[in-house]
Design a protein around this motif. Structure first.
Motif, PDB file in Angstrom:
ATOM      1  N   LEU A  64     -52.597-107.315 -53.061  1.00 50.85           N
ATOM      2  CA  LEU A  64     -52.947-107.724 -51.698  1.00 50.85           C
ATOM      3  C   LEU A  64     -52.026-107.055 -50.691  1.00 50.85           C
ATOM      4  N   GLN A  65     -50.877-106.639 -51.157  1.00 53.60           N
ATOM      5  CA  GLN A  65     -49.907-106.034 -50.247  1.00 53.60           C
ATOM      6  C   GLN A  65     -49.589-104.639 -50.771  1.00 53.60           C
ATOM      7  N   ASP A  66     -50.461-103.691 -50.477  1.00 52.04           N
ATOM      8  CA  ASP A  66     -50.250-102.334 -50.976  1.00 52.04           C
ATOM      9  C   ASP A  66     -48.911-101.819 -50.490  1.00 52.04           C
ATOM     10  N   THR A  97     -42.921-105.571 -47.738  1.00 51.18           N
ATOM     11  CA  THR A  97     -44.315-105.776 -47.344  1.00 51.18           C
ATOM     12  C   THR A  97     -44.462-107.020 -46.481  1.00 51.18           C
ATOM     13  N   HIS A  98     -43.392-107.821 -46.406  1.00 48.14           N
ATOM     14  CA  HIS A  98     -43.384-109.005 -45.546  1.00 48.14           C
ATOM     15  C   HIS A  98     -41.924-109.402 -45.290  1.00 48.14           C
ATOM     16  N   THR A  99     -41.722-110.318 -44.345  1.00 48.70           N
ATOM     17  CA  THR A  99     -40.349-110.763 -44.069  1.00 48.70           C
ATOM     18  C   THR A  99     -39.944-111.909 -44.984  1.00 48.70           C
ATOM     19  N   TYR A 123     -44.118-103.206 -43.848  1.00 48.14           N
ATOM     20  CA  TYR A 123     -44.881-101.990 -44.110  1.00 48.14           C
ATOM     21  C   TYR A 123     -45.955-102.224 -45.162  1.00 48.14           C
ATOM     22  N   ARG A 124     -47.135-101.711 -44.913  1.00 48.94           N
ATOM     23  CA  ARG A 124     -48.217-101.782 -45.904  1.00 48.94           C
ATOM     24  C   ARG A 124     -48.877-100.412 -45.986  1.00 48.94           C
ATOM     25  N   TYR A 125     -49.139-100.002 -47.231  1.00 45.24           N
ATOM     26  CA  TYR A 125     -49.767 -98.713 -47.487  1.00 45.24           C
ATOM     27  C   TYR A 125     -51.267 -98.878 -47.346  1.00 45.24           C
ATOM     28  N   HIS A 137     -45.087-106.078 -37.460  1.00 44.35           N
ATOM     29  CA  HIS A 137     -43.952-107.008 -37.393  1.00 44.35           C
ATOM     30  C   HIS A 137     -44.347-108.391 -37.885  1.00 44.35           C
ATOM     31  N   GLN A 138     -43.336-109.126 -38.313  1.00 47.87           N
ATOM     32  CA  GLN A 138     -43.559-110.525 -38.686  1.00 47.87           C
ATOM     33  C   GLN A 138     -42.408-111.375 -38.177  1.00 47.87           C
ATOM     34  N   LEU A 139     -42.706-112.656 -38.019  1.00 49.81           N
ATOM     35  CA  LEU A 139     -41.662-113.653 -37.831  1.00 49.81           C
ATOM     36  C   LEU A 139     -41.764-114.608 -39.014  1.00 49.81           C
ATOM     37  N   GLU A 140     -40.657-114.741 -39.735  1.00 48.44           N
ATOM     38  CA  GLU A 140     -40.626-115.624 -40.900  1.00 48.44           C
ATOM     39  C   GLU A 140     -39.866-116.880 -40.519  1.00 48.44           C
ATOM     40  N   GLY A 141     -40.296-118.014 -41.041  1.00 47.08           N
ATOM     41  CA  GLY A 141     -39.555-119.244 -40.817  1.00 47.08           C
ATOM     42  C   GLY A 141     -39.332-119.961 -42.133  1.00 47.08           C
ATOM     43  N   TYR A 177     -53.922-119.228 -50.188  1.00 47.46           N
ATOM     44  CA  TYR A 177     -53.081-119.029 -51.363  1.00 47.46           C
ATOM     45  C   TYR A 177     -52.000-117.992 -51.100  1.00 47.46           C
ATOM     46  N   TYR A 178     -50.761-118.377 -51.311  1.00 48.47           N
ATOM     47  CA  TYR A 178     -49.628-117.458 -51.387  1.00 48.47           C
ATOM     48  C   TYR A 178     -48.794-117.915 -52.584  1.00 48.47           C
ATOM     49  N   PRO A 179     -48.386-116.995 -53.447  1.00 50.14           N
ATOM     50  CA  PRO A 179     -47.701-117.411 -54.687  1.00 50.14           C
ATOM     51  C   PRO A 179     -46.415-118.186 -54.442  1.00 50.14           C
ATOM     52  N   PHE A 180     -45.779-117.987 -53.292  1.00 48.02           N
ATOM     53  CA  PHE A 180     -44.459-118.597 -53.055  1.00 48.02           C
ATOM     54  C   PHE A 180     -44.543-119.961 -52.380  1.00 48.02           C
ATOM     55  N   VAL A 181     -45.762-120.484 -52.180  1.00 51.37           N
ATOM     56  CA  VAL A 181     -45.911-121.838 -51.642  1.00 51.37           C
ATOM     57  C   VAL A 181     -46.966-122.609 -52.427  1.00 51.37           C
ATOM     58  N   GLU A 182     -46.847-123.943 -52.404  1.00 48.72           N
ATOM     59  CA  GLU A 182     -47.868-124.809 -52.992  1.00 48.72           C
ATOM     60  C   GLU A 182     -47.734-126.195 -52.378  1.00 48.72           C
ATOM     61  N   GLY A 204     -51.142-116.729 -38.924  1.00 53.58           N
ATOM     62  CA  GLY A 204     -50.298-116.444 -40.086  1.00 53.58           C
ATOM     63  C   GLY A 204     -50.508-117.404 -41.225  1.00 53.58           C
ATOM     64  N   GLY A 205     -49.592-117.303 -42.209  1.00 53.64           N
ATOM     65  CA  GLY A 205     -49.654-118.134 -43.402  1.00 53.64           C
ATOM     66  C   GLY A 205     -48.447-119.051 -43.481  1.00 53.64           C
ATOM     67  N   CYS A 206     -48.601-120.104 -44.285  1.00 52.16           N
ATOM     68  CA  CYS A 206     -47.508-121.069 -44.391  1.00 52.16           C
ATOM     69  C   CYS A 206     -47.722-121.931 -45.635  1.00 52.16           C
ATOM     70  N   GLY A 207     -46.781-122.826 -45.869  1.00 50.93           N
ATOM     71  CA  GLY A 207     -46.943-123.740 -46.992  1.00 50.93           C
ATOM     72  C   GLY A 207     -45.635-124.375 -47.393  1.00 50.93           C
ATOM     73  N   MET A 208     -45.698-125.164 -48.472  1.00 53.71           N
ATOM     74  CA  MET A 208     -44.508-125.832 -48.992  1.00 53.71           C
ATOM     75  C   MET A 208     -43.868-124.950 -50.059  1.00 53.71           C
ATOM     76  N   PHE A 236     -40.486-126.002 -46.208  1.00 52.30           N
ATOM     77  CA  PHE A 236     -41.696-125.271 -45.827  1.00 52.30           C
ATOM     78  C   PHE A 236     -41.321-123.900 -45.305  1.00 52.30           C
ATOM     79  N   ALA A 237     -42.312-122.996 -45.329  1.00 52.07           N
ATOM     80  CA  ALA A 237     -42.090-121.634 -44.836  1.00 52.07           C
ATOM     81  C   ALA A 237     -43.341-121.193 -44.104  1.00 52.07           C
ATOM     82  N   PHE A 238     -43.161-120.233 -43.216  1.00 51.24           N
ATOM     83  CA  PHE A 238     -44.329-119.653 -42.540  1.00 51.24           C
ATOM     84  C   PHE A 238     -44.037-118.209 -42.176  1.00 51.24           C
ATOM     85  N   GLY A 239     -45.106-117.432 -41.995  1.00 51.40           N
ATOM     86  CA  GLY A 239     -44.966-116.053 -41.558  1.00 51.40           C
ATOM     87  C   GLY A 239     -46.098-115.735 -40.607  1.00 51.40           C
ATOM     88  N   LEU A 240     -45.798-115.058 -39.511  1.00 51.19           N
ATOM     89  CA  LEU A 240     -46.859-114.745 -38.547  1.00 51.19           C
ATOM     90  C   LEU A 240     -46.635-113.384 -37.906  1.00 51.19           C
TER      91      LEU A 240
END
Ligand code: TYR
Length: 273
Positions: A64-66, A97-99, A123-125, A137-141, A177-182, A204-208, A236-240
């Motif tokens: 998903l993240q070339d 590929t993400h922050t 960066y994504r290919y 760019h991303q902002l990670e929390g 779905y993101y592997p690092f949250v559930e 963006g995406g987020c989760g526990m 919790f985390a988020f990225g946008l």
């Protein structure tokens, strides 16, 4: 004759890039909520970008993240630091590929409870078009503590939306779905524009935070001679993406305009002295 009463000529000044402006707004919102601001590397080890985030090498989420991988040979970046020295061991490296790598790095260096945001390039290919760039760019929390729940996450994203778009801003969460949250979710904010351009903006995406992430961090802390402190924690985390906010806010129709360095675009963000 000289008319000294004529108004002076303004001196042209530089200006903040639209992405920097959006970042400044976002970071101010999170600082008001007590978040620390962290920064980290764009050239990253595979381990921090994928492995520790519960994305093993065989996981389909890697597709998903070339990824831009770094080509490193004995004469490359991991080569001998001086003639005759032994080459450094080769750890696969990539352009992040993400922050989300910053979740791992920050937790290795800090103990809970914690609240952190991190800004930076990713960066994504992939092929570019009006809404895709190979660099963006991303902002990670990240928030970690003994009793963090999904309602804390929803309240936080809603507070951000109100900070960006005013007290009537609405937020929407959809399972994702993101592997690092559930569980994981995607979130959108309602962009209520008086000129009648209101719409849902997928932000963006987020989760526990997944327990496997806490375990990977504790393993890395142990390797570094630090105490294991994340077992049993919640977070919790988020990225946008600030580009999406800036495109709507400043009516920029093509993401590629941000990075083409065209003075006709950037000049519109210039200030005056
Ligand atoms: N890293 C994800 C992406 O780049 C975004 C994300 C970040 C999703 C944190 C969930 C999360 O908890 O698409």
């Amino acid at each position: 004759a000289i008319d000294v009463t004529l108004p002076g000529l303004p001196l042209p000044a530089g200006g903040l890039h639209p992405i920097s402006r959006v970042y400044d707004d976002l970071i101010a919102i999170y600082q008001r909520m007590g978040y620390e601001v962290a920064e980290g590397p764009e050239v990253e080890d595979e381990h921090y970008n994928f492995e520790a985030l519960n994305i093993p090498w065989y996981h389909p989420a890697r597709d998903l993240q070339d990824t831009f991988w770094l080509e490193e040979s004995s004469t490359g970046l991991n080569g001998p630091s001086e003639p005759g020295a032994a080459p450094a061991p080769s750890v696969p490296r990539l352009l992040r590929t993400h922050t989300s790598n910053m979740q791992i790095r920050y937790m290795i260096d800090h103990e809970p409870p914690l609240k952190m945001v991190s800004r930076g390039k990713v960066y994504r290919y992939e092929a570019t078009d009006a809404t895709h760039e190979s660099m963006f760019h991303q902002l990670e929390g990240l928030v970690v503590g003994p009793n963090i729940s999904m309602s804390d996450l929803k309240g936080t994203i809603a507070e951000m939306a109100r900070g960006l778009y005013g007290p009537s801003a609405k937020v929407r969460f959809q399972p994702s779905y993101y592997p690092f949250v559930e569980p994981g979710a995607d979130f959108a904010v309602y962009w209520d524009n008086p000129r009648g351009e209101s719409k849902w903006l997928e932000l963006g995406g987020c989760g526990m935070v997944h327990p496997n992430v806490f375990k990977a961090v504790d393993d890395l802390r142990e390797q570094a001679g630090k105490e294991r402190v994340y077992e049993g924690m919640t977070g919790f985390a988020f990225g946008l993406g600030p580009e999406r906010i800036a495109m709507l806010k400043y009516k920029i129709p093509d993401i590629r305009y941000f990075y083409a360095n065209d003075p006709r675009v950037l000049g519109q963000f210039r200030g005056e002295l």
